[in-house]
Design a protein around this motif. Sequence first.
Motif, PDB file in Angstrom:
ATOM      1  N   UNK A  47      68.637  27.164  38.055  1.00 47.73           N
ATOM      2  CA  UNK A  47      67.942  27.652  36.872  1.00 47.73           C
ATOM      3  C   UNK A  47      67.686  29.158  36.963  1.00 47.73           C
ATOM      4  N   UNK A  48      67.346  29.613  38.162  1.00 48.58           N
ATOM      5  CA  UNK A  48      67.142  31.042  38.349  1.00 48.58           C
ATOM      6  C   UNK A  48      68.416  31.834  38.088  1.00 48.58           C
ATOM      7  N   UNK A  49      69.553  31.287  38.489  1.00 48.55           N
ATOM      8  CA  UNK A  49      70.837  31.951  38.249  1.00 48.55           C
ATOM      9  C   UNK A  49      71.138  32.025  36.754  1.00 48.55           C
ATOM     10  N   UNK A  50      70.809  30.966  36.028  1.00 44.39           N
ATOM     11  CA  UNK A  50      71.032  30.965  34.582  1.00 44.39           C
ATOM     12  C   UNK A  50      70.095  31.946  33.885  1.00 44.39           C
ATOM     13  N   UNK A  51      68.900  32.121  34.438  1.00 43.93           N
ATOM     14  CA  UNK A  51      67.986  33.139  33.913  1.00 43.93           C
ATOM     15  C   UNK A  51      68.626  34.523  34.019  1.00 43.93           C
ATOM     16  N   UNK A  52      69.282  34.773  35.133  1.00 49.01           N
ATOM     17  CA  UNK A  52      69.967  36.051  35.331  1.00 49.01           C
ATOM     18  C   UNK A  52      71.120  36.195  34.340  1.00 49.01           C
ATOM     19  N   UNK A  53      71.836  35.098  34.091  1.00 46.82           N
ATOM     20  CA  UNK A  53      72.952  35.126  33.131  1.00 46.82           C
ATOM     21  C   UNK A  53      72.461  35.523  31.747  1.00 46.82           C
ATOM     22  N   UNK A  54      71.360  34.918  31.318  1.00 45.14           N
ATOM     23  CA  UNK A  54      70.828  35.255  29.994  1.00 45.14           C
ATOM     24  C   UNK A  54      70.246  36.672  29.979  1.00 45.14           C
ATOM     25  N   UNK A  55      69.661  37.088  31.084  1.00 45.59           N
ATOM     26  CA  UNK A  55      69.147  38.457  31.164  1.00 45.59           C
ATOM     27  C   UNK A  55      70.267  39.462  30.975  1.00 45.59           C
ATOM     28  N   UNK A  56      71.450  39.140  31.491  1.00 46.18           N
ATOM     29  CA  UNK A  56      72.602  40.031  31.354  1.00 46.18           C
ATOM     30  C   UNK A  56      73.042  40.178  29.896  1.00 46.18           C
ATOM     31  N   UNK A  57      72.676  39.204  29.055  1.00 47.67           N
ATOM     32  CA  UNK A  57      73.033  39.274  27.636  1.00 47.67           C
ATOM     33  C   UNK A  57      72.007  40.072  26.826  1.00 47.67           C
ATOM     34  N   UNK A  58      70.888  40.407  27.446  1.00 49.36           N
ATOM     35  CA  UNK A  58      69.778  40.996  26.708  1.00 49.36           C
ATOM     36  C   UNK A  58      70.143  42.343  26.085  1.00 49.36           C
ATOM     37  N   UNK A  59      70.872  43.169  26.813  1.00 49.26           N
ATOM     38  CA  UNK A  59      71.208  44.500  26.296  1.00 49.26           C
ATOM     39  C   UNK A  59      71.943  44.435  24.974  1.00 49.26           C
ATOM     40  N   UNK A  60      73.001  43.615  24.928  1.00 47.51           N
ATOM     41  CA  UNK A  60      73.798  43.502  23.708  1.00 47.51           C
ATOM     42  C   UNK A  60      73.015  42.838  22.584  1.00 47.51           C
ATOM     43  N   UNK A  61      72.293  41.771  22.913  1.00 47.72           N
ATOM     44  CA  UNK A  61      71.566  41.031  21.876  1.00 47.72           C
ATOM     45  C   UNK A  61      70.437  41.871  21.293  1.00 47.72           C
ATOM     46  N   UNK A  62      69.688  42.552  22.140  1.00 44.34           N
ATOM     47  CA  UNK A  62      68.604  43.398  21.646  1.00 44.34           C
ATOM     48  C   UNK A  62      69.128  44.614  20.909  1.00 44.34           C
ATOM     49  N   UNK A  63      70.403  44.934  21.145  1.00 45.75           N
ATOM     50  CA  UNK A  63      71.050  46.019  20.414  1.00 45.75           C
ATOM     51  C   UNK A  63      71.546  45.592  19.041  1.00 45.75           C
ATOM     52  N   UNK A  64      71.336  44.331  18.688  1.00 49.14           N
ATOM     53  CA  UNK A  64      71.717  43.849  17.360  1.00 49.14           C
ATOM     54  C   UNK A  64      72.890  42.891  17.344  1.00 49.14           C
ATOM     55  N   UNK A  65      73.535  42.682  18.494  1.00 48.29           N
ATOM     56  CA  UNK A  65      74.685  41.778  18.528  1.00 48.29           C
ATOM     57  C   UNK A  65      74.211  40.323  18.521  1.00 48.29           C
ATOM     58  N   UNK A  66      74.915  39.494  17.769  1.00 47.28           N
ATOM     59  CA  UNK A  66      74.634  38.065  17.725  1.00 47.28           C
ATOM     60  C   UNK A  66      75.850  37.323  18.270  1.00 47.28           C
ATOM     61  N   UNK A  67      75.634  36.542  19.310  1.00 50.26           N
ATOM     62  CA  UNK A  67      76.724  35.806  19.952  1.00 50.26           C
ATOM     63  C   UNK A  67      76.786  34.407  19.337  1.00 50.26           C
ATOM     64  N   UNK A  68      77.959  34.036  18.839  1.00 45.79           N
ATOM     65  CA  UNK A  68      78.145  32.731  18.217  1.00 45.79           C
ATOM     66  C   UNK A  68      79.304  32.013  18.907  1.00 45.79           C
ATOM     67  N   UNK A  69      79.087  30.760  19.239  1.00 48.90           N
ATOM     68  CA  UNK A  69      80.131  29.933  19.843  1.00 48.90           C
ATOM     69  C   UNK A  69      80.269  28.646  19.046  1.00 48.90           C
ATOM     70  N   UNK A  70      81.503  28.250  18.757  1.00 47.32           N
ATOM     71  CA  UNK A  70      81.735  27.048  17.970  1.00 47.32           C
ATOM     72  C   UNK A  70      82.817  26.200  18.620  1.00 47.32           C
TER      73      UNK A  70
END
Length: 239
Positions: free
Chosen positions: A37-60
């Motif tokens: 779970x801690x590793x997955x927290x790091x994975x999501x933290x790595x997405x923070x820069x792009x997402x907080x910059x306005x990017x929206x990640x969509x997967x289908x």
Amino acid sequence: MGVMATTLLVLSITALIAYPVVRRFHSNGFLTVALVLGSLFVVFTAQAGAVLGGEIVVESIPWIPQLSLDLLFRLDALSLLFALLITGAGALILVYCRNYFEDSEDGLARFSSVFVGFTVSMLGLVLSDNVFLLFIFWEATTVFSFLLIGHSHRQRTARSAALQALIVTTLGGLAMLVGLVILAVNAGSSNLSEIVDSPPVGIAPTVAVFLVLAGALSKSAIFPFHFWLPGAMAAPTPV
């Protein structure tokens, strides 16, 4: 497979392997699960820069197109916040479990698997952008809550509290399902983001919103559905 789908898959596998790990290493096994779970927290933290910059990640991922049911996930600022909360707090709670439970605790391995299963359900819930997929994860949290509250199944109070929570939240969930169906039909889409961007108007959508709210209030134990929460304190402290 994208980050979100991969994360949910990894957590699902972790829920399965947690049982033999904790059964073999007892309370120390919680630390291994917490590491995931801690590793997955790091994975999501790595997405923070792009997402907080306005990017929206969509997967289908197509699943049942005839029912408008696709595995559709969306990571924006709000869902990222909850993903970090779920993985981060989840990891800390598992570390706490290491010191809370005795190695002789009955059902310790089962508890670890159910706890991670609950975590998967919560994470899927906040990442889902299809209202019917969201509902599936929503009801999964209901089932896992029942199992967590009733962990001490030899105690009558724990069994009755778990059953009460299951009944109340399931009924609320059914009301939510009706509301989601009405919203999807009136909006012409089952995508949550599209419904929010162009909300349908009229009496039916208004009623639907109140039905969804009833489901949320029942699960959150907010008045007038608060009466099941005190009994749920029969669960172990980490729950």
